[in-house]
Design a protein around this motif. Sequence first.
Motif, short mmCIF file in Angstrom:
data_model
loop_
_atom_site.label_atom_id
_atom_site.label_comp_id
_atom_site.label_asym_id
_atom_site.label_seq_id
_atom_site.Cartn_x
_atom_site.Cartn_y
_atom_site.Cartn_z
N HIS A 58 -10.71 -2.89 -4.76
CA HIS A 58 -11.92 -3.71 -4.37
C HIS A 58 -12.99 -2.81 -5.09
O HIS A 58 -13.18 -1.49 -4.98
N ASP A 103 -14.69 -14.13 3.54
CA ASP A 103 -13.68 -13.59 3.31
C ASP A 103 -12.67 -13.60 4.50
O ASP A 103 -12.48 -12.61 5.07
N HIS A 139 -1.90 -1.86 -4.05
CA HIS A 139 -3.16 -1.97 -3.45
C HIS A 139 -3.93 -0.83 -3.16
O HIS A 139 -3.20 -0.13 -2.27
N HIS A 155 -11.24 -15.45 -2.09
CA HIS A 155 -12.39 -14.78 -2.22
C HIS A 155 -13.32 -15.48 -3.31
O HIS A 155 -14.72 -15.42 -3.07
N MET A 174 -14.23 -10.52 -5.35
CA MET A 174 -14.65 -10.37 -3.95
C MET A 174 -15.50 -11.61 -3.32
O MET A 174 -15.95 -12.34 -4.16
N ASN A 196 -14.60 3.83 -1.81
CA ASN A 196 -15.97 3.10 -2.01
C ASN A 196 -16.74 3.86 -3.18
O ASN A 196 -17.57 4.96 -2.83
N PRO A 236 -6.34 1.57 -1.03
CA PRO A 236 -6.94 1.44 0.31
C PRO A 236 -8.15 0.94 0.28
O PRO A 236 -8.95 1.39 -0.48
N TYR A 237 -8.74 0.34 1.54
CA TYR A 237 -9.95 -0.10 1.62
C TYR A 237 -11.03 1.39 1.85
O TYR A 237 -12.22 0.81 1.79
N GLU A 265 -21.32 -6.42 -0.90
CA GLU A 265 -19.99 -6.16 -1.48
C GLU A 265 -20.07 -6.60 -2.88
O GLU A 265 -21.01 -7.60 -3.11
N PRO A 297 -3.77 1.52 4.83
CA PRO A 297 -4.88 1.09 4.09
C PRO A 297 -6.29 1.51 4.63
O PRO A 297 -7.31 1.34 3.73
N SER A 298 -6.26 1.87 5.69
CA SER A 298 -7.67 2.18 6.52
C SER A 298 -7.66 3.75 6.61
O SER A 298 -8.70 4.45 7.28
N TYR A 357 0.97 -1.28 -0.03
CA TYR A 357 0.03 0.01 -0.04
C TYR A 357 0.88 1.16 0.08
O TYR A 357 2.09 1.18 0.43
#
Length: 282
Positions: free
Chosen positions: A112, A229, A71, A185, A150, A77, A73-74, A156, A38-39, A34
Amino acid sequence: MLYLGCHVSMKAPKYLEGSIQEALQYGANACMVYTGPPSNSKRVDVEKLNIVQAKRLMEENHFKSENVIIHAPYIINIANTLKPETYEFGVSFLKNELKRVEAIGSTILVLHPGSHVNAGIEAGLDSIVNGLNEVLKDDDTSVRIALETMAGKGSELGSSFEQLQYIISHVEKNDRLGVCLDTCHIHDAGYDVSDFDTVLNEFDAIIGLDRLLVVHVNDSKNERGAHKDRHENIGKGHIGFDSLYKIVHHEKLDGKCMILETPYIDGKAPYKEEIQKLKEID
């Protein structure tokens, strides 16, 4: 050629140079990082990431820059239609992240797809399409976004090949899109990983193998179709070592980056042992 690695940290003071050092200690010739936590959205300026030193270390060890996978970050969205601010943040952050990925020298950003947060699958998928169109519209990098398969927990999206193909086919600059296939996944989503030839043929028919950019190699703590997951160490879950070994050495995946994201054991990374075991030739 087998390119097998794992998720590694990127932290002060060495940042990317330290990431490559860690990967090499595990016997890896690929890795995933990352560009920051990531959060959350905190990011260190790319000029402080020791990129030059990292590239020198990679050259010395024949470690290809395209095998450094980034990757996202989560917190992104872009499937969220209920909170415009969440969608707008995701689009803005993703635009900046593509520039950071290019500065690092990588060519792939794993993302994601997002969650529709009870607005419905169709609304969520269309929101992802709109977001990616907005992100890529004026982007001048060569970075490709790999949408991750996923498990389908909660709301999701991206738990079926059909959903990913819907996104890809509706994005205007879809030459910039690919897929990251995660073994845990897809198992948790209901695909039979023990019959991987059938899974791969289905993927090829729906999406196309040319779109498969990265494989996340993980066992699963859950029964197939659990939609939970929860990653497990190689050979200790419901997928099993034999199935994962066949995937890693599958002739149709030759040259693809394989990345382990398995849990630490007693506070220690298991990657050196897992990579060595998966590298062994029958």
